[in-house]
Design a protein around this motif. Sequence first.
Motif, PDB file in Angstrom:
ATOM      1  N   GLN A  88       0.809  -0.974  -0.016  1.00  0.00           N
ATOM      2  CA  GLN A  88      -0.019  -0.023  -0.079  1.00  0.00           C
ATOM      3  C   GLN A  88       0.881   1.172   0.027  1.00  0.00           C
ATOM      4  OE1 GLN A  88      -2.588  -0.889   3.396  1.00  0.00           O
ATOM      5  NE2 GLN A  88      -3.888   0.752   2.641  1.00  0.00           N
ATOM      6  N   THR A  89       1.860   1.406   0.891  1.00  0.00           N
ATOM      7  CA  THR A  89       2.632   2.482   0.963  1.00  0.00           C
ATOM      8  C   THR A  89       3.514   2.902  -0.107  1.00  0.00           C
ATOM      9  OG1 THR A  89       3.037   2.064   3.250  1.00  0.00           O
ATOM     10  CG2 THR A  89       4.494   3.521   2.420  1.00  0.00           C
ATOM     11  N   LEU A  90       4.047   1.660  -0.946  1.00  0.00           N
ATOM     12  CA  LEU A  90       4.997   1.875  -2.052  1.00  0.00           C
ATOM     13  C   LEU A  90       3.998   2.380  -3.283  1.00  0.00           C
ATOM     14  CD1 LEU A  90       7.379  -1.068  -1.853  1.00  0.00           C
ATOM     15  CD2 LEU A  90       7.773   1.212  -1.456  1.00  0.00           C
ATOM     16  N   LEU A  91       2.723   1.639  -3.348  1.00  0.00           N
ATOM     17  CA  LEU A  91       1.703   2.280  -4.308  1.00  0.00           C
ATOM     18  C   LEU A  91       1.244   3.733  -4.489  1.00  0.00           C
ATOM     19  CD1 LEU A  91       0.381   0.701  -6.649  1.00  0.00           C
ATOM     20  CD2 LEU A  91      -1.531   0.338  -5.236  1.00  0.00           C
ATOM     21  N   LEU A  92       0.910   3.899  -3.102  1.00  0.00           N
ATOM     22  CA  LEU A  92       0.696   5.488  -2.818  1.00  0.00           C
ATOM     23  C   LEU A  92       1.737   6.381  -3.305  1.00  0.00           C
ATOM     24  CD1 LEU A  92      -1.268   5.286   0.578  1.00  0.00           C
ATOM     25  CD2 LEU A  92      -2.177   5.936  -1.633  1.00  0.00           C
ATOM     26  N   ALA A  93       3.018   5.815  -3.016  1.00  0.00           N
ATOM     27  CA  ALA A  93       4.116   6.762  -3.421  1.00  0.00           C
ATOM     28  C   ALA A  93       4.470   6.687  -4.983  1.00  0.00           C
ATOM     29  CB  ALA A  93       5.295   6.422  -2.744  1.00  0.00           C
ATOM     30  N   SER A  94       3.699   5.957  -5.624  1.00  0.00           N
ATOM     31  CA  SER A  94       4.067   5.783  -6.942  1.00  0.00           C
ATOM     32  C   SER A  94       3.004   6.676  -7.855  1.00  0.00           C
ATOM     33  CB  SER A  94       3.809   4.160  -7.279  1.00  0.00           C
ATOM     34  OG  SER A  94       4.579   3.278  -6.734  1.00  0.00           O
ATOM     35  N   TYR A  95       1.968   7.170  -7.320  1.00  0.00           N
ATOM     36  CA  TYR A  95       1.074   7.850  -7.780  1.00  0.00           C
ATOM     37  C   TYR A  95       0.940   9.334  -7.386  1.00  0.00           C
ATOM     38  CZ  TYR A  95      -1.317   3.748  -9.765  1.00  0.00           C
ATOM     39  OH  TYR A  95      -1.768   2.522 -10.688  1.00  0.00           O
ATOM     40  N   PRO A  96       0.609  10.339  -8.195  1.00  0.00           N
ATOM     41  CA  PRO A  96       0.449  11.590  -7.730  1.00  0.00           C
ATOM     42  C   PRO A  96      -0.861  11.455  -6.616  1.00  0.00           C
ATOM     43  CG  PRO A  96       0.257  11.441 -10.116  1.00  0.00           C
ATOM     44  CD  PRO A  96       0.155  10.086  -9.605  1.00  0.00           C
ATOM     45  N   ARG A  97      -0.460  12.634  -5.792  1.00  0.00           N
ATOM     46  CA  ARG A  97      -1.435  12.553  -4.576  1.00  0.00           C
ATOM     47  C   ARG A  97      -2.913  12.895  -4.852  1.00  0.00           C
ATOM     48  NH1 ARG A  97      -1.051  11.647   0.670  1.00  0.00           N
ATOM     49  NH2 ARG A  97      -2.301  13.116   1.953  1.00  0.00           N
ATOM     50  N   ALA A  98      -3.268  13.677  -6.336  1.00  0.00           N
ATOM     51  CA  ALA A  98      -4.375  13.459  -6.611  1.00  0.00           C
ATOM     52  C   ALA A  98      -5.072  12.408  -7.071  1.00  0.00           C
ATOM     53  CB  ALA A  98      -4.443  14.592  -7.873  1.00  0.00           C
ATOM     54  N   GLN A  99      -4.187  11.367  -7.427  1.00  0.00           N
ATOM     55  CA  GLN A  99      -4.738   9.962  -7.757  1.00  0.00           C
ATOM     56  C   GLN A  99      -4.616   8.969  -6.815  1.00  0.00           C
ATOM     57  OE1 GLN A  99      -2.842   8.906 -11.441  1.00  0.00           O
ATOM     58  NE2 GLN A  99      -3.372  10.837 -12.264  1.00  0.00           N
ATOM     59  N   ALA A 100      -4.454   9.252  -5.312  1.00  0.00           N
ATOM     60  CA  ALA A 100      -4.440   8.436  -4.165  1.00  0.00           C
ATOM     61  C   ALA A 100      -5.609   7.385  -4.411  1.00  0.00           C
ATOM     62  CB  ALA A 100      -4.279   9.213  -3.084  1.00  0.00           C
ATOM     63  N   GLY A 101      -6.673   8.181  -4.610  1.00  0.00           N
ATOM     64  CA  GLY A 101      -8.208   7.322  -4.541  1.00  0.00           C
ATOM     65  C   GLY A 101      -7.753   6.285  -5.595  1.00  0.00           C
ATOM     66  N   LEU A 102      -7.380   6.570  -6.752  1.00  0.00           N
ATOM     67  CA  LEU A 102      -7.025   5.495  -7.998  1.00  0.00           C
ATOM     68  C   LEU A 102      -6.232   4.305  -7.629  1.00  0.00           C
ATOM     69  CD1 LEU A 102      -7.632   4.777 -11.104  1.00  0.00           C
ATOM     70  CD2 LEU A 102      -5.673   6.161 -11.493  1.00  0.00           C
ATOM     71  N   ALA A 103      -5.273   4.579  -6.918  1.00  0.00           N
ATOM     72  CA  ALA A 103      -4.221   3.835  -6.454  1.00  0.00           C
ATOM     73  C   ALA A 103      -4.971   2.633  -5.565  1.00  0.00           C
ATOM     74  CB  ALA A 103      -3.194   4.445  -5.775  1.00  0.00           C
ATOM     75  N   MET A 104      -5.716   3.308  -4.625  1.00  0.00           N
ATOM     76  CA  MET A 104      -6.161   2.295  -3.376  1.00  0.00           C
ATOM     77  C   MET A 104      -7.345   1.583  -4.173  1.00  0.00           C
ATOM     78  SD  MET A 104      -4.815   2.287  -0.437  1.00  0.00           S
ATOM     79  CE  MET A 104      -3.385   2.133  -1.549  1.00  0.00           C
TER      80      MET A 104
END
Length: 520
Positions: free
Chosen positions: A130-146
Amino acid sequence: MANAQAPLPHPPLEGSARVWGTIALSAATFMNVLDTSIANVSLPAIAGDLGVSPNQGTWVITSFAVANAIAVPLTGWLSQRVGQVRLFVASVVLFVIASWLCGLAPNMTALIAFRALQGFVAGPMIPLSQTLLLASYPRAQAGLAMAMWSMTTLVAPVMGPLLGGWITDNIAWSWIFYINIPVGIAAAFASFAIYRKRESPTRQLPIDKVGLAVLVLWIGCLQVMLDLGKEYDWFSSPLIVGLAVAAAIGFAFFLAWELTEEHPVVDLRLFARRNFWGGTIAISVAYGLFFGNVVILPLWLQQFMGYTATEAGMVMAPVGLMALVLSPFVGKTLGKVDPRKYATFAFVVFALVLWMRSRFNTQADFATILVPTVIQGIAMAFFFIPLTTITLSGLTPDRIPAASGLSNFVRITAGAMGTSIFTTLWESRAALHHAQLAESVSNGSAAAQMTLSGLVASGLTQEQALAQVNQMVNQQAFMLAANDVFYMSAALFLLLIPLVWLTHPQKAGAGAGEAAAGAH
């Protein structure tokens, strides 16, 4: 469980690197979650092959869950000592080795030991993915990453029983562990290639050795007591009494130590917050009820309803389908709807599902048994994310990793306890029903005499006819016992609803929405 205070200087990944990074992290998560459900339908085959009772076979599930629960709170400390990327890759590689050892296990003792090892090394995998995935996406796309991450955790429970059943029937149960090897090697290699230059800063932190040792002691004693209790006739056995006393003293010492330790392995002060304790108890008790019932259903189908492992897997599989469809809707609307309403709806649906199951009889056909499983997926979509949002709401971002870890620890432990308690309860209720039903099979019973005469007339000896009747009584007793367990579980789900309304969710802290998916 990442280090929330560490700066994240790395810019988001772009293009194909982000796509492959997402696939690699999701594959590791998928493999991990798959292993919590893949063994359920294979238990009778594993138990039969290794010469133990199916009830002892449930140790295959509980040993994984307990070791996993103990490892989760250590993730934050380990990731700061070793680095998030190195720890994640090591976790995946060790998981592959442990899976290989599980497949090779020559007896039940070895399999339980290797499953515990597998559960322990799997601890950091989900929070760090989860942590690494969130760091891979721009902050605005955190919802998409999750959302991408959540999909893998919802597909795995669908695939687990299907894959486990098919492999058990067509190859051998050991292959439910061997299939992790190619997936894990590919995920570890890809993750290291993409993320090795994005390592998090490391620092030397003290570890609470006493707290960790006592945690392992009391959780271990409690779980062994629950798993062995029925075989040793509970508290008439000095062993069970000794384990219970050790668990109680260990727990009391653990509480006292952790509340006074400067660097506790588990931050128990979080329980001072109403949202945290209310949300954690609700999600943990509900998960224990859910998991206990998920283990009993395939056991009943295979032992008393004549289902193969594949057929039992097909009954269990659709549980994730509705969750897969509805989870994005829940994620999008959670900001506008009180999460307590969603959690209440989930508990009502769970209660309905279990009430439907409590109406089953030995004539229930495949479609009848399947319908509640499909409906259960609706409850799952409205269960995890809202309750985790409640649990983490109002916390500052730096406390979210510890809170998420502690909440997950309690939930996973409750799942392991639910498995032990429910299988024990099921067998004890079955023994009671068997005794009551056997009383009616006497010389004075016209129905019993007619059945015996019919069986003898069809070519069976008197002993064979009696054995056949006993088998029918046994099938009926376990069916009635399963009905009791399902009905009681339905009532408990309804009793959890007031607990949800004791909480007062504020707007979630910055990271709470992102951590919400971590409940899976």
